[in-house]
Design a protein around this motif. Sequence first.
Motif, PDB file in Angstrom:
ATOM      1  N   ASP A 298      -8.538  -1.197  -5.229  1.00 36.64           N
ATOM      2  CA  ASP A 298      -7.985   0.115  -4.916  1.00 36.64           C
ATOM      3  C   ASP A 298      -9.070   1.086  -4.469  1.00 36.64           C
ATOM      4  O   ASP A 298      -8.826   1.974  -3.654  1.00 36.64           O
ATOM      5  CB  ASP A 298      -7.283   0.690  -6.150  1.00 36.64           C
ATOM      6  N   LEU A 299     -10.263   0.923  -5.035  1.00 37.35           N
ATOM      7  CA  LEU A 299     -11.362   1.852  -4.799  1.00 37.35           C
ATOM      8  C   LEU A 299     -12.663   1.065  -4.850  1.00 37.35           C
ATOM      9  O   LEU A 299     -12.801   0.125  -5.644  1.00 37.35           O
ATOM     10  CB  LEU A 299     -11.359   2.934  -5.883  1.00 37.35           C
TER      11      LEU A 299
ATOM     12  N   HIS B 116     -11.772   4.170  -0.106  1.00 35.84           N
ATOM     13  CA  HIS B 116     -10.439   3.615  -0.355  1.00 35.84           C
ATOM     14  C   HIS B 116      -9.647   3.621   0.940  1.00 35.84           C
ATOM     15  O   HIS B 116     -10.017   4.279   1.920  1.00 35.84           O
ATOM     16  CB  HIS B 116      -9.704   4.374  -1.462  1.00 35.84           C
ATOM     17  N   HIS B 117      -8.565   2.864   0.972  1.00 34.53           N
ATOM     18  CA  HIS B 117      -7.738   2.773   2.172  1.00 34.53           C
ATOM     19  C   HIS B 117      -6.895   4.044   2.299  1.00 34.53           C
ATOM     20  O   HIS B 117      -6.434   4.595   1.295  1.00 34.53           O
ATOM     21  CB  HIS B 117      -6.820   1.547   2.077  1.00 34.53           C
TER      22      HIS B 117
ATOM     23  N   THR C  39     -11.248   8.842  -8.164  1.00 38.05           N
ATOM     24  CA  THR C  39     -12.103   9.223  -7.034  1.00 38.05           C
ATOM     25  C   THR C  39     -12.714  10.599  -7.267  1.00 38.05           C
ATOM     26  O   THR C  39     -13.923  10.803  -7.103  1.00 38.05           O
ATOM     27  CB  THR C  39     -11.298   9.220  -5.723  1.00 38.05           C
TER      28      THR C  39
ATOM     29  N   ARG D 140       0.831  -1.206   0.000  1.00 41.64           N
ATOM     30  CA  ARG D 140       0.000   0.000   0.000  1.00 41.64           C
ATOM     31  C   ARG D 140       0.864   1.255   0.000  1.00 41.64           C
ATOM     32  O   ARG D 140       0.535   2.262  -0.627  1.00 41.64           O
ATOM     33  CB  ARG D 140      -0.934   0.003   1.208  1.00 41.64           C
TER      34      ARG D 140
ATOM     35  N   VAL E 104      -5.744   6.533  -8.443  1.00 38.41           N
ATOM     36  CA  VAL E 104      -6.889   6.379  -7.548  1.00 38.41           C
ATOM     37  C   VAL E 104      -7.495   7.736  -7.227  1.00 38.41           C
ATOM     38  O   VAL E 104      -8.722   7.907  -7.228  1.00 38.41           O
ATOM     39  CB  VAL E 104      -6.480   5.643  -6.260  1.00 38.41           C
TER      40      VAL E 104
ATOM     41  N   ARG F 210      -5.888  -5.128  -0.094  1.00 41.62           N
ATOM     42  CA  ARG F 210      -5.679  -4.713  -1.476  1.00 41.62           C
ATOM     43  C   ARG F 210      -6.443  -5.574  -2.476  1.00 41.62           C
ATOM     44  O   ARG F 210      -5.968  -5.836  -3.574  1.00 41.62           O
ATOM     45  CB  ARG F 210      -4.187  -4.690  -1.836  1.00 41.62           C
TER      46      ARG F 210
ATOM     47  N   LEU G 205     -10.393  -3.819   1.443  1.00 37.19           N
ATOM     48  CA  LEU G 205      -9.469  -2.833   0.902  1.00 37.19           C
ATOM     49  C   LEU G 205      -8.135  -2.856   1.633  1.00 37.19           C
ATOM     50  O   LEU G 205      -7.100  -2.489   1.071  1.00 37.19           O
ATOM     51  CB  LEU G 205     -10.090  -1.433   0.982  1.00 37.19           C
TER      52      LEU G 205
END
Length: 324
Positions: free
Chosen positions: A146-147, A270-271, A284, A87, A280, A143, A140
């Motif tokens: 991603d979103l 997301h993370h 987003t 990540r 990402v 992984r 998430l």
Amino acid sequence: MHSRTSPLDWNDLRMVLAVARAGSLNGAARALALQHSTVFRRIEEVEARAGAKLFERSRTGWRANAQGEAVAAAAAEMEAAALSAERAISGSDARVEGVIRLATSEMLAGYLLPPLLRQFLAEHPGIEIEADVSNRAVDLTRREADLALRATARPPESMVGRQVGALCYAVYAARSLLPRRSGTQPVLQELPWIGFDDRIAYTGIAQWFSKALPEVRPRMKADSLPAMMKAGAAGIGAVVLPIFAAAQEPGLVRITPPVVGQSMGLWLLHHPDVRGNARVRLLTQWLAEAVPNELLRLAEAGKITSCFAECPHAGRKARRAQPA
């Protein structure tokens, strides 16, 4: 013990962790995308090298014993460290090209996202999108995506999120099931019904159905809302559906107002570790604007006007659940 266990590598530990989590060889095999026989053989090899049994076998599954739990715990720590590193690498990726893995549901993937993603990909030809389309909640942290674009009443507090709209539900049926006299409202209890399979009985709208119509025995059940919608359009029975999608099905007629108390927030999640990923972040930001605009377009076209009037967040600007 060190001399016996030193040959164990990450693949060995990962196998033990998968079996401990799943509680069965079949579950571990599915999680690892391996054959049942391969998992069985690898566990036998790990136990032989460790010089100890790690699982108690029974007809109901495989349960890790004390040694197995210790190995699984060590494997989980290694996995967490590896995922954190991944990540961190992904989160610092400044490229606006490459793959984005987007997790979403069948309804959103089929009836909301296509025109939005078409435009996004046309403007960003270096980006590819892999869609994970299912009703399960992806992890998430691990992984798996991603979103995520999900309808949920309670997004995870550990994720960075933006609410980009709300989904409402109503009852629909094929015109052939409705009273022939114009203006006559059908009695819901007297209609044939399409219900929710046990695999999605945990959802809020499925629970509403059970409480609102306890005497109804559905003539068909399914664990897929698109399948339920098509079955409804074919005249099998009335069905409770998200308004934004059902309004796009010409074979269905809406026969109730939006179901009270059953609107769901539509969230982009997301993370926190991947917030610096340029791809990402770009998608987003795009979806945070495009999703409300698309919902408003449907409303202005007369598709979901009532839903917008009665759902508190639908069509408004995106709002954040956690700092991004």
